[in-house]
Design an enzyme around this catalytic site. Structure first.
Site, PDB file in Angstrom:
ATOM      1  N   PHE A  79      41.522  65.538  65.405  1.00 29.87           N
ATOM      2  CA  PHE A  79      40.331  65.450  64.543  1.00 29.87           C
ATOM      3  C   PHE A  79      39.802  66.832  64.162  1.00 29.87           C
ATOM      4  CE2 PHE A  79      39.804  61.620  67.312  1.00 29.87           C
ATOM      5  CZ  PHE A  79      39.715  60.638  66.343  1.00 29.87           C
ATOM      6  N   SER A 123      42.687  62.513  54.779  1.00 28.58           N
ATOM      7  CA  SER A 123      41.523  62.054  54.011  1.00 28.58           C
ATOM      8  C   SER A 123      41.984  61.461  52.695  1.00 28.58           C
ATOM      9  CB  SER A 123      40.620  63.253  53.725  1.00 28.58           C
ATOM     10  OG  SER A 123      39.664  62.927  52.750  1.00 28.58           O
ATOM     11  N   TYR A 147      39.183  71.753  50.498  1.00 30.45           N
ATOM     12  CA  TYR A 147      39.239  70.910  51.698  1.00 30.45           C
ATOM     13  C   TYR A 147      40.406  69.924  51.597  1.00 30.45           C
ATOM     14  CZ  TYR A 147      38.098  66.875  54.617  1.00 30.45           C
ATOM     15  OH  TYR A 147      38.171  65.826  55.494  1.00 30.45           O
ATOM     16  N   LYS A 151      44.103  69.385  53.807  1.00 27.09           N
ATOM     17  CA  LYS A 151      44.614  68.134  54.396  1.00 27.09           C
ATOM     18  C   LYS A 151      46.026  67.842  53.893  1.00 27.09           C
ATOM     19  CE  LYS A 151      41.117  67.049  56.949  1.00 27.09           C
ATOM     20  NZ  LYS A 151      41.241  66.994  58.405  1.00 27.09           N
ATOM     21  N   ASN A 197      26.455  64.080  52.579  1.00 25.69           N
ATOM     22  CA  ASN A 197      26.995  62.738  52.365  1.00 25.69           C
ATOM     23  C   ASN A 197      25.882  61.715  52.209  1.00 25.69           C
ATOM     24  OD1 ASN A 197      29.350  63.929  54.591  1.00 25.69           O
ATOM     25  ND2 ASN A 197      29.930  63.267  52.544  1.00 25.69           N
ATOM     26  N   ASP A 294      32.730  65.197  41.559  1.00 24.56           N
ATOM     27  CA  ASP A 294      32.789  63.798  42.016  1.00 24.56           C
ATOM     28  C   ASP A 294      33.693  62.953  41.119  1.00 24.56           C
ATOM     29  OD1 ASP A 294      31.289  63.847  44.299  1.00 24.56           O
ATOM     30  OD2 ASP A 294      29.469  62.990  43.410  1.00 24.56           O
TER      31      ASP A 294
HETATM   32  P1  NAD Z   1      32.983  66.368  62.766  1.00 28.09           P
HETATM   33  O1  NAD Z   1      32.663  67.709  62.193  1.00 28.09           O
HETATM   34  O2  NAD Z   1      31.860  65.558  63.305  1.00 28.09           O
HETATM   35  O3  NAD Z   1      34.084  66.526  63.924  1.00 28.09           O
HETATM   36  C1  NAD Z   1      35.053  67.537  63.920  1.00 28.09           C
HETATM   37  C2  NAD Z   1      34.983  68.240  65.273  1.00 28.09           C
HETATM   38  O4  NAD Z   1      35.955  69.267  65.311  1.00 28.09           O
HETATM   39  C3  NAD Z   1      33.622  68.888  65.527  1.00 28.09           C
HETATM   40  O5  NAD Z   1      33.119  68.467  66.780  1.00 28.09           O
HETATM   41  C4  NAD Z   1      33.925  70.387  65.525  1.00 28.09           C
HETATM   42  O6  NAD Z   1      33.067  71.104  66.415  1.00 28.09           O
HETATM   43  C5  NAD Z   1      35.388  70.407  65.943  1.00 28.09           C
HETATM   44  N1  NAD Z   1      36.130  71.575  65.485  1.00 28.09           N
HETATM   45  C6  NAD Z   1      36.188  72.088  64.237  1.00 28.09           C
HETATM   46  N2  NAD Z   1      36.986  73.155  64.212  1.00 28.09           N
HETATM   47  C7  NAD Z   1      37.488  73.305  65.460  1.00 28.09           C
HETATM   48  C8  NAD Z   1      38.387  74.235  66.060  1.00 28.09           C
HETATM   49  N3  NAD Z   1      38.909  75.252  65.359  1.00 28.09           N
HETATM   50  N4  NAD Z   1      38.681  74.095  67.367  1.00 28.09           N
HETATM   51  C9  NAD Z   1      38.125  73.099  68.102  1.00 28.09           C
HETATM   52  N5  NAD Z   1      37.270  72.200  67.579  1.00 28.09           N
HETATM   53  C10 NAD Z   1      36.958  72.303  66.273  1.00 28.09           C
HETATM   54  O7  NAD Z   1      33.779  65.559  61.663  1.00 28.09           O
HETATM   55  P2  NAD Z   1      34.265  64.043  61.657  1.00 28.09           P
HETATM   56  O8  NAD Z   1      33.525  63.355  60.584  1.00 28.09           O
HETATM   57  O9  NAD Z   1      34.265  63.501  63.016  1.00 28.09           O
HETATM   58  O10 NAD Z   1      35.743  64.248  61.135  1.00 28.09           O
HETATM   59  C11 NAD Z   1      36.860  64.310  62.007  1.00 28.09           C
HETATM   60  C12 NAD Z   1      38.104  64.600  61.184  1.00 28.09           C
HETATM   61  O11 NAD Z   1      38.249  63.588  60.187  1.00 28.09           O
HETATM   62  C13 NAD Z   1      38.071  65.935  60.440  1.00 28.09           C
HETATM   63  O12 NAD Z   1      39.357  66.505  60.488  1.00 28.09           O
HETATM   64  C14 NAD Z   1      37.720  65.527  59.032  1.00 28.09           C
HETATM   65  O13 NAD Z   1      38.243  66.439  58.082  1.00 28.09           O
HETATM   66  C15 NAD Z   1      38.398  64.173  58.914  1.00 28.09           C
HETATM   67  N6  NAD Z   1      37.773  63.303  57.894  1.00 28.09           N
HETATM   68  C16 NAD Z   1      36.438  63.038  57.955  1.00 28.09           C
HETATM   69  C17 NAD Z   1      35.858  62.251  56.953  1.00 28.09           C
HETATM   70  C18 NAD Z   1      34.378  61.971  56.948  1.00 28.09           C
HETATM   71  O14 NAD Z   1      33.838  61.645  55.896  1.00 28.09           O
HETATM   72  N7  NAD Z   1      33.665  62.066  58.080  1.00 28.09           N
HETATM   73  C19 NAD Z   1      36.632  61.717  55.919  1.00 28.09           C
HETATM   74  C20 NAD Z   1      37.990  61.989  55.907  1.00 28.09           C
HETATM   75  C21 NAD Z   1      38.555  62.792  56.901  1.00 28.09           C
HETATM   76  N1  UFG Z   2      25.839  60.643  46.586  1.00 26.17           N
HETATM   77  C1  UFG Z   2      24.583  60.596  46.018  1.00 26.17           C
HETATM   78  N2  UFG Z   2      23.582  61.304  46.595  1.00 26.17           N
HETATM   79  C2  UFG Z   2      23.752  62.068  47.712  1.00 26.17           C
HETATM   80  C3  UFG Z   2      25.056  62.107  48.310  1.00 26.17           C
HETATM   81  C4  UFG Z   2      26.077  61.388  47.716  1.00 26.17           C
HETATM   82  O1  UFG Z   2      24.374  59.930  45.016  1.00 26.17           O
HETATM   83  O2  UFG Z   2      22.798  62.703  48.181  1.00 26.17           O
HETATM   84  C5  UFG Z   2      26.927  59.845  46.013  1.00 26.17           C
HETATM   85  C6  UFG Z   2      28.112  60.655  45.537  1.00 26.17           C
HETATM   86  O3  UFG Z   2      27.911  61.129  44.228  1.00 26.17           O
HETATM   87  C7  UFG Z   2      29.248  59.632  45.657  1.00 26.17           C
HETATM   88  C8  UFG Z   2      28.822  58.779  46.859  1.00 26.17           C
HETATM   89  O4  UFG Z   2      27.421  58.989  47.011  1.00 26.17           O
HETATM   90  O5  UFG Z   2      29.264  58.794  44.537  1.00 26.17           O
HETATM   91  C9  UFG Z   2      29.517  59.184  48.153  1.00 26.17           C
HETATM   92  O6  UFG Z   2      29.362  60.576  48.357  1.00 26.17           O
HETATM   93  P1  UFG Z   2      29.640  61.275  49.754  1.00 26.17           P
HETATM   94  O7  UFG Z   2      29.251  62.715  49.603  1.00 26.17           O
HETATM   95  O8  UFG Z   2      29.009  60.504  50.848  1.00 26.17           O
HETATM   96  O9  UFG Z   2      31.213  61.125  49.959  1.00 26.17           O
HETATM   97  P2  UFG Z   2      32.432  61.558  49.021  1.00 26.17           P
HETATM   98  O10 UFG Z   2      33.039  60.304  48.497  1.00 26.17           O
HETATM   99  O11 UFG Z   2      32.037  62.590  48.061  1.00 26.17           O
HETATM  100  O12 UFG Z   2      33.419  62.255  50.065  1.00 26.17           O
HETATM  101  C10 UFG Z   2      33.595  61.772  51.384  1.00 26.17           C
HETATM  102  C11 UFG Z   2      33.725  62.950  52.352  1.00 26.17           C
HETATM  103  C12 UFG Z   2      35.021  63.650  52.167  1.00 26.17           C
HETATM  104  C13 UFG Z   2      36.162  62.659  52.262  1.00 26.17           C
HETATM  105  C14 UFG Z   2      35.975  61.561  51.270  1.00 26.17           C
HETATM  106  C15 UFG Z   2      37.063  60.559  51.495  1.00 26.17           C
HETATM  107  O13 UFG Z   2      32.673  63.874  52.164  1.00 26.17           O
HETATM  108  O14 UFG Z   2      35.203  64.584  53.215  1.00 26.17           O
HETATM  109  O15 UFG Z   2      34.706  60.938  51.464  1.00 26.17           O
HETATM  110  O16 UFG Z   2      36.979  59.526  50.581  1.00 26.17           O
HETATM  111  F1  UFG Z   2      37.324  63.276  52.027  1.00 26.17           F
END
Ligand code: NAD
Ligand code: UFG
Length: 336
Positions: A79, A123, A147, A151, A197, A294
């Site tokens: 992660f 992602s 970003y 990935k 988000n 977006d």
């Molecule tokens: P998060 O930031 O809550 O968790 C990521 C964790 O990784 C954090 O605790 C951070 O401290 C740790 N970390 C970052 N860099 C590090 C490093 N160099 N060494 C050790 N630890 C490190 O994010 P999340 O939402 O739990 O996401 C987890 C994974 O899923 C990420 O790789 C993210 O890119 C991917 N992802 C998240 C989303 C989303 O919307 N949350 C969507 C698609 C993919």
């Molecule tokens: N949005 C708003 N107002 C806000 C925030 C978001 O209207 O304050 C809207 C955005 O325009 C979009 C939707 O809500 O239409 C979702 O936006 P998010 O920022 O929550 O999520 P994204 O779809 O932009 O992206 C997220 C994560 C990415 C991940 C992706 C995967 O941020 O890391 O989902 O689908 F890769």
């Protein structure tokens, strides 16, 4: 023992809770750059026992070798990574270093320790703007931001690794939009600063930390003009990791690439209405200009994960809103 890099983060904690409940032993590894030790304490309260957590950085060969020396690891869920799309544009080298270079250091340590099973957090943003939705895993890969490119590069590295080392079992999980929280409200999403988000922004409006939601764009070609996404409950996502891990532990010696989504799209305004219903809180909002970068609308084809992993998301948008609100209401300042 299962190693969860980035295990103290949002998805890592929820996955750890599900894995431990299913009988797995886990060790968390995190540098706490985007998480707090209190999250791990909350996880321990949920599972009712200590959870080993090692502080360190995936980019450090010393940290990684030490970790594999001290624990007998059978598989890794990776992660650890940085995930803010906007920040990745202003700090690209930091993103390539942390996400791509960090993964290389991890994989080299796995090689040395002869651990050959990995589940990777990819992602849906590897797809960029899709030609159509639902998006199948075979769709074109053209990420629209740094970003997303980190990935895709890591996916490519893992595919190339499997070409050279076919005895590895590799799951590439393309998450759609994870939201919600563990139903007990002890753990949840706790972003630093003003949330980027949608869901954490909405919950912080509901709890009074922010005044109003800005809806980015009201003129998209969608039923109500606001953007459409595939929101998935983080507990469903955690169960998707459990299914993927079980797949990897069977040693299939393949690369499996799957979407983890629900297959349904909801608009920003759908989510706001569902949240208001689930929480009883009014969410004041204003429709403003579109956010740069977006995509108007996308959602995933969730059928491959069902076929290959026997996993399907079960929780509804109402469940996601109820649990996100329960977490924020009980923890108005997050883990602070
Ligand atoms: P998060 O930031 O809550 O968790 C990521 C964790 O990784 C954090 O605790 C951070 O401290 C740790 N970390 C970052 N860099 C590090 C490093 N160099 N060494 C050790 N630890 C490190 O994010 P999340 O939402 O739990 O996401 C987890 C994974 O899923 C990420 O790789 C993210 O890119 C991917 N992802 C998240 C989303 C989303 O919307 N949350 C969507 C698609 C993919
Ligand atoms: N949005 C708003 N107002 C806000 C925030 C978001 O209207 O304050 C809207 C955005 O325009 C979009 C939707 O809500 O239409 C979702 O936006 P998010 O920022 O929550 O999520 P994204 O779809 O932009 O992206 C997220 C994560 C990415 C991940 C992706 C995967 O941020 O890391 O989902 O689908 F890769």
């Amino acid at each position: 023992m299962i190693l969860l890099t980035g295990g103290a983060g949002y998805i890592g904690l929820h996955t750890a809770a599900v894995l431990i409940a299913a009988g797995h032993d886990v060790v968390l590894f995190d540098n706490f750059s985007n998480s707090k030790p209190l999250g791990v304490q909350r996880l321990e309260a949920i599972v009712g026992r200590p959870v080993p957590c090692v502080q360190g950085d995936v980019r450090s060969r010393q940290d990684m070798d030490g970790l594999f020396d001290q624990h007998t690891i059978s598989a890794v869920i990776h992660f650890a990574g940085l995930k803010a799309v906007g920040e990745s544009a202003t700090q690209p080298l930091h993103y390539y270093d942390n996400n791509v270079a960090g993964t290389l250091v991890l994989l080299e340590a796995m090689m040395r320790a002869e651990v050959r099973r990995i589940v990777f957090s990819s992602s849906a943003c590897v797809y960029g703007e899709p030609d159509s939705s639902p998006i199948p895993e075979t769709a074109a890969l053209r990420p629209a931001n740094t970003y997303g490119r980190t990935k895709l590069m890591i996916e490519d590295i893992l595919r190339d690794l499997h070409g050279a080392a076919p005895d590895w079992s590799i799951a590439l999980l393309r998450y759609f939009n994870p939201v919600g929280a563990h139903p007990g409200g002890l753990i949840g999403e706790d972003p630093n600063g003003i949330p980027n988000n949608l869901m954490p922004f909405v919950t912080q409006v509901a709890v009074g930390r922010l005044a109003e939601l800005q809806v980015f764009g009201g003129d998209y070609p969608t039923p109500d003009g606001s953007g459409v996404r595939d929101y998935i409950h983080v507990m469903d996502l955690a169960e998707g990791h459990q299914a993927s891990l079980d797949w990897a532990l069977r040693d299939p010696q393949q690369v499996l690439t799957v979407n983890l989504g629900t297959g349904c799209g909801y608009s920003v305004l759908d989510l706001v209405r569902a949240f208001e219903q689930a929480s009883g809180q009014a969410i004041p909002y204003r429709i403003v200009a579109r956010r740069a970068g977006d995509v108007p609308a996308y959602w995933g084809d969730a059928s491959l994960a069902r076929q290959r992993l026997g996993w399907t998301a079960r929780r509804t948008l109402e469940d996601m809103c109820r649990d996100a609100w329960n977490w924020q209401r009980k923890n108005p300042q997050g883990f602070a």
